[in-house]
Write a protein that holds these residues in place. Sequence first.
Motif, mmCIF file in Angstrom:
data_model
loop_
_atom_site.group_PDB
_atom_site.id
_atom_site.type_symbol
_atom_site.label_atom_id
_atom_site.label_comp_id
_atom_site.label_asym_id
_atom_site.label_seq_id
_atom_site.Cartn_x
_atom_site.Cartn_y
_atom_site.Cartn_z
ATOM 1 N N THR A 135 4.146 3.363 0.842
ATOM 2 C CA THR A 135 4.882 2.568 -0.145
ATOM 3 C C THR A 135 6.072 3.309 -0.752
ATOM 4 O OG1 THR A 135 3.329 3.305 -1.859
ATOM 5 C CG2 THR A 135 2.842 1.208 -0.758
ATOM 6 N N ARG A 174 13.622 5.649 -13.360
ATOM 7 C CA ARG A 174 12.408 6.201 -13.971
ATOM 8 C C ARG A 174 12.357 7.729 -13.905
ATOM 9 N NH1 ARG A 174 7.582 3.512 -11.126
ATOM 10 N NH2 ARG A 174 6.425 3.964 -13.037
ATOM 11 N N VAL A 195 16.834 -4.750 -6.310
ATOM 12 C CA VAL A 195 15.799 -4.371 -7.270
ATOM 13 C C VAL A 195 16.400 -4.289 -8.670
ATOM 14 C CG1 VAL A 195 14.430 -3.123 -5.562
ATOM 15 C CG2 VAL A 195 16.175 -1.894 -6.877
ATOM 16 N N PRO A 233 5.529 -6.785 -3.315
ATOM 17 C CA PRO A 233 5.410 -6.543 -4.766
ATOM 18 C C PRO A 233 6.179 -5.290 -5.174
ATOM 19 C CG PRO A 233 3.321 -6.096 -3.641
ATOM 20 C CD PRO A 233 4.219 -6.710 -2.634
ATOM 21 N N ARG A 234 7.180 -5.474 -6.027
ATOM 22 C CA ARG A 234 8.042 -4.347 -6.423
ATOM 23 C C ARG A 234 7.252 -3.213 -7.052
ATOM 24 N NH1 ARG A 234 10.020 -0.372 -6.929
ATOM 25 N NH2 ARG A 234 12.001 0.272 -7.867
ATOM 26 N N GLU A 235 6.237 -3.554 -7.843
ATOM 27 C CA GLU A 235 5.502 -2.515 -8.571
ATOM 28 C C GLU A 235 4.715 -1.599 -7.645
ATOM 29 O OE1 GLU A 235 2.828 -6.118 -8.272
ATOM 30 O OE2 GLU A 235 4.948 -5.735 -8.732
ATOM 31 N N ARG A 236 4.511 -1.998 -6.411
ATOM 32 C CA ARG A 236 3.775 -1.157 -5.461
ATOM 33 C C ARG A 236 4.679 -0.208 -4.693
ATOM 34 N NH1 ARG A 236 -0.733 -3.650 -1.839
ATOM 35 N NH2 ARG A 236 -1.033 -1.406 -1.689
ATOM 36 N N PHE A 265 7.787 2.661 -4.315
ATOM 37 C CA PHE A 265 8.515 3.766 -4.955
ATOM 38 C C PHE A 265 9.799 3.932 -4.158
ATOM 39 C CE2 PHE A 265 9.931 7.912 -6.082
ATOM 40 C CZ PHE A 265 9.389 8.211 -7.326
ATOM 41 N N TYR A 271 15.253 -2.017 -10.980
ATOM 42 C CA TYR A 271 15.244 -0.613 -11.401
ATOM 43 C C TYR A 271 15.000 0.263 -10.178
ATOM 44 C CZ TYR A 271 10.158 -0.863 -10.909
ATOM 45 O OH TYR A 271 8.899 -1.029 -10.403
ATOM 46 N N ASP A 303 13.140 3.871 -8.896
ATOM 47 C CA ASP A 303 12.093 4.806 -9.316
ATOM 48 C C ASP A 303 12.630 6.219 -9.493
ATOM 49 O OD1 ASP A 303 9.456 3.184 -9.172
ATOM 50 O OD2 ASP A 303 10.546 2.651 -7.359
ATOM 51 N N LEU A 306 4.809 9.665 -13.154
ATOM 52 C CA LEU A 306 4.890 8.695 -12.069
ATOM 53 C C LEU A 306 3.939 9.073 -10.955
ATOM 54 C CD1 LEU A 306 8.787 8.397 -11.802
ATOM 55 C CD2 LEU A 306 7.227 7.016 -13.206
ATOM 56 N N GLN A 320 -1.885 7.592 -3.639
ATOM 57 C CA GLN A 320 -0.898 7.606 -4.716
ATOM 58 C C GLN A 320 -1.158 8.853 -5.551
ATOM 59 O OE1 GLN A 320 1.632 5.251 -5.363
ATOM 60 N NE2 GLN A 320 1.096 4.477 -3.327
#
Length: 302
Positions: free
Chosen positions: A88, A177, A140, A110-113, A115, A142, A144, A50, A42
């Motif tokens: 991801t 984002r 989703v 998991p959405r937070e993982r 992009f 949002y 990214d 980000l 990452q």
Amino acid sequence: MKPPHTITRREFLTRAAALAGVVVATPALRAAPAPRKTATDQVPLGQTGLKICRLGMGTGSNGGEVQRRLGREGFDRLIRYAYDRGVTYIDTAEAYGTHEYIRSAIRGLPRERLFILTKMPGVPEKPLEVLDRYRKELGVDYLDCVLTHCATNARWDDERRRVLDALEEAKQKGIIRAKGVSCHGLPALRRATEVEWVDVHLVRLNPQGRHIDGPSDRWNEGGNETTLPEVVREIRSMRAKGRGIIGMKIIGNGEFRSPEDREKSIRYAMQSGLVDAVTIGFASTDELDEALERMNRALAEV
């Protein structure tokens, strides 16, 4: 009351020697080795704040036909396999017709993982409503990153002002984002460097010059090795401004059939310092595994 003890020269030298012995006897602290870079790290996306996986799963090979041809089940398996390997970042666009394929493939992850980057073509009448549709299609809350897709001339920011303003508003509201542009042609690329609105650039890059930006504003006029230096010059200027840079056409639009060409291009992308991440369209797990292996090998030498 006893007068304070005055240290003699002999005592001073004795104590200093003893202290020196302790210092000499203490092993020097060694700096911990830098962590090994990998394709699934990452990494910061410019100065956007980000992070993004260094390797992205592209879903637009031949306009998305390659990925859609896998069928829903085959596409699901490929996305899940990529995720299990640590990939991801998912790259898509309205034009690819893969939004709903992705919604199915990422269900339960998991959405937070993840992009998720998509692209908006042209100048729709109501860009914010288009973004709402994208979120529903992808399943989703949002996005990214959203790019204005396939800018071709030096006037793209004026011609697409409605889109740029809407994406800025969406970013302020947390709907997206980051925002940016993908270019086809040097006139658009040069202008993209100048436009301060841009957070992220999706740039066409490979050392062979295959399908990179050409000199005109025709979207399908590719460049070659003679236009590569100018493309690189623009990317360096973008980086100097803190922009996020994602490379595409790393496999020459899928035309690098020889292992030598793929090795050369991936090595260049990983070692040139020009990009934060790359997106590559895969049709199989074998292609994904090969890219991971080539990227990791190139990064080990950085």
